[in-house]
Write a protein that holds these residues in place. Structure first.
Motif, PDB file in Angstrom:
ATOM      1  N   ARG A  17       0.833  -1.208   0.000  1.00  0.00           N
ATOM      2  CA  ARG A  17       0.000   0.000   0.000  1.00  0.00           C
ATOM      3  C   ARG A  17       0.866   1.256   0.000  1.00  0.00           C
ATOM      4  N   SER A  18       1.939   1.229   0.751  1.00  0.00           N
ATOM      5  CA  SER A  18       2.829   2.390   0.818  1.00  0.00           C
ATOM      6  C   SER A  18       3.539   2.625  -0.509  1.00  0.00           C
ATOM      7  N   LEU A  19       3.934   1.550  -1.169  1.00  0.00           N
ATOM      8  CA  LEU A  19       4.581   1.672  -2.473  1.00  0.00           C
ATOM      9  C   LEU A  19       3.651   2.297  -3.510  1.00  0.00           C
ATOM     10  N   LEU A  20       2.374   1.975  -3.405  1.00  0.00           N
ATOM     11  CA  LEU A  20       1.411   2.447  -4.396  1.00  0.00           C
ATOM     12  C   LEU A  20       0.747   3.763  -4.017  1.00  0.00           C
ATOM     13  N   LEU A  21       0.565   4.000  -2.710  1.00  0.00           N
ATOM     14  CA  LEU A  21      -0.281   5.115  -2.283  1.00  0.00           C
ATOM     15  C   LEU A  21       0.359   6.040  -1.256  1.00  0.00           C
ATOM     16  N   GLY A  22       1.585   5.765  -0.868  1.00  0.00           N
ATOM     17  CA  GLY A  22       2.225   6.576   0.161  1.00  0.00           C
ATOM     18  C   GLY A  22       2.629   7.953  -0.342  1.00  0.00           C
ATOM     19  N   THR A  23       3.141   8.768   0.569  1.00  0.00           N
ATOM     20  CA  THR A  23       3.663  10.075   0.178  1.00  0.00           C
ATOM     21  C   THR A  23       4.862   9.879  -0.750  1.00  0.00           C
ATOM     22  N   GLN A  24       5.201  10.911  -1.476  1.00  0.00           N
ATOM     23  CA  GLN A  24       6.317  10.814  -2.414  1.00  0.00           C
ATOM     24  C   GLN A  24       7.610  10.428  -1.699  1.00  0.00           C
ATOM     25  N   VAL A  25       7.822  11.009  -0.527  1.00  0.00           N
ATOM     26  CA  VAL A  25       9.033  10.716   0.243  1.00  0.00           C
ATOM     27  C   VAL A  25       9.072   9.240   0.651  1.00  0.00           C
ATOM     28  N   TYR A  26       7.922   8.715   1.060  1.00  0.00           N
ATOM     29  CA  TYR A  26       7.869   7.317   1.509  1.00  0.00           C
ATOM     30  C   TYR A  26       8.044   6.361   0.326  1.00  0.00           C
ATOM     31  N   LYS A  27       7.459   6.704  -0.795  1.00  0.00           N
ATOM     32  CA  LYS A  27       7.658   5.892  -1.995  1.00  0.00           C
ATOM     33  C   LYS A  27       9.136   5.859  -2.379  1.00  0.00           C
ATOM     34  N   GLN A  28       9.773   7.013  -2.296  1.00  0.00           N
ATOM     35  CA  GLN A  28      11.197   7.087  -2.635  1.00  0.00           C
ATOM     36  C   GLN A  28      12.033   6.236  -1.689  1.00  0.00           C
ATOM     37  N   TYR A  29      11.637   6.201  -0.421  1.00  0.00           N
ATOM     38  CA  TYR A  29      12.346   5.354   0.542  1.00  0.00           C
ATOM     39  C   TYR A  29      12.288   3.891   0.101  1.00  0.00           C
ATOM     40  N   PHE A  30      11.081   3.417  -0.214  1.00  0.00           N
ATOM     41  CA  PHE A  30      10.940   2.011  -0.599  1.00  0.00           C
ATOM     42  C   PHE A  30      11.623   1.718  -1.930  1.00  0.00           C
ATOM     43  N   GLU A  31      11.538   2.648  -2.842  1.00  0.00           N
ATOM     44  CA  GLU A  31      12.214   2.452  -4.126  1.00  0.00           C
ATOM     45  C   GLU A  31      13.725   2.328  -3.934  1.00  0.00           C
ATOM     46  N   SER A  32      14.266   3.066  -2.976  1.00  0.00           N
ATOM     47  CA  SER A  32      15.700   2.965  -2.692  1.00  0.00           C
ATOM     48  C   SER A  32      16.048   1.631  -2.038  1.00  0.00           C
ATOM     49  N   GLN A  33      15.098   1.067  -1.317  1.00  0.00           N
ATOM     50  CA  GLN A  33      15.322  -0.223  -0.663  1.00  0.00           C
ATOM     51  C   GLN A  33      15.271  -1.387  -1.652  1.00  0.00           C
TER      52      GLN A  33
END
Length: 288
Positions: A17-33
């Motif tokens: 859910r965070s990857l798809l709907l989170g804030t831009q900053v949170y999406k960027q965190y997961f994308e970096s992971q």
């Protein structure tokens, strides 16, 4: 020196859910992971995403479609007064995802019709995204029937397909008659369920353990009452346990929920708890 192998990543609903709907900053965190790495889901995790988000979008579509609702703002106002927090959250996440990018006037009657069309396309694309963006483990020992309900849309008359999907997904008696959650819990993983219950009985009730203890209490009732206690509503309450048990042991379960710390350690499931969205956003603000 041998290179340490990179684990394959199995996503819990919280991370999905965070990857798809989170804030831009949170999406960027997961994308970096997860840079350039394969991400995996199960049918059951997809079902949880449909239950918690997609079904609410469809419900909102029918609210917006009401003749007595004149504009988007009225639909949001009615929704916020009528539904519980989890359902409100779905629509709050929808607004920046969709309406803001189309510069819609929330007070305009004309833009209501535009919003309905945009929403239908978004629902269709989101459902496809769930199926296509991530790899499927093709392992669902629960045989969850809700996960298999198809969404078939005719964009010229979308209400029919949306209603059919919502009706079939919401027909929990029929879905339960087709699934094998009782076998999953009472036979295949009975030993592990008993271990969860035993561990929960020894834990103090804190903010970290509360979720796991509630899951264990529901599992205890299922063991005591048998298959009759297994239903879709109960399954919703023990979803984290189902996901942990059904996760491939060769993959690392990615999550944000505290309950998985106890669930995964008990069954030796590799896992990693990511910081919450609030922690990531707050930490960045402190650094700037």
């Amino acid at each position: 020196m041998e290179e340490k192998s990179v684990p394959q990543h199995f996503l819990d609903t919280s991370v999905l859910r965070s990857l798809l709907l989170g804030t831009q900053v949170y999406k960027q965190y997961f994308e970096s992971q997860f840079t350039d790495q394969q991400l995996y889901l199960s049918n059951y995790v997809q079902m949880e995403m449909k239950r918690s988000y997609l079904i609410n979008l469809i419900s909102f579509y029918f609210v917006l479609r009401l003749e007595t609702i004149n504009n988007i703002g009225d639909a949001i106002a009615l929704w916020s007064n009528r539904f519980k927090a989890s359902e409100l959250k779905a629509i709050l996440q929808l607004i920046p995802q969709l309406f803001s990018t189309h510069q819609l006037n929330f007070s305009s009657t004309q833009d209501k019709e535009t919003a309905l069309s945009i929403l239908v396309i978004y629902i269709k694309r989101f459902e496809i995204l769930l199926r296509k963006k991530f790899n499927n483990t093709n392992i669902d020992s629960t045989a969850c029937a809700r996960a298999l309900v198809p969404l078939t849309l005719d964009l010229k008359n979308p209400a029919v397909g949306l209603k059919q999907f919502a009706d079939e997904f919401g027909d929990v008696e029929t879905c339960r008659s087709k699934c094998q959650i009782d076998q999953f819990l009472l036979v295949q993983y009975q030993k592990e369920i008993e271990q969860f219950i035993s561990q929960a009985d020894q834990l103090p009730k804190t903010s970290n353990t509360r979720g796991f203890i509630k899951i264990a209490q529901n599992l205890k009732e299922i063991l005591a009452q048998g298959a009759v206690a297994c239903n879709c509503k109960r399954c919703e309450k023990i979803g984290d346990a189902v996901i942990a048990l059904n996760a491939p042991r060769s993959m690392q379960l990615e999550h944000t929920d505290n309950s998985f710390d106890y669930l995964c350690s008990t069954i030796n499931q590799p896992h990693y708890k990511h910081p919450s969205e609030n922690q990531i956003v707050t930490n960045i603000n402190r650094q700037t």
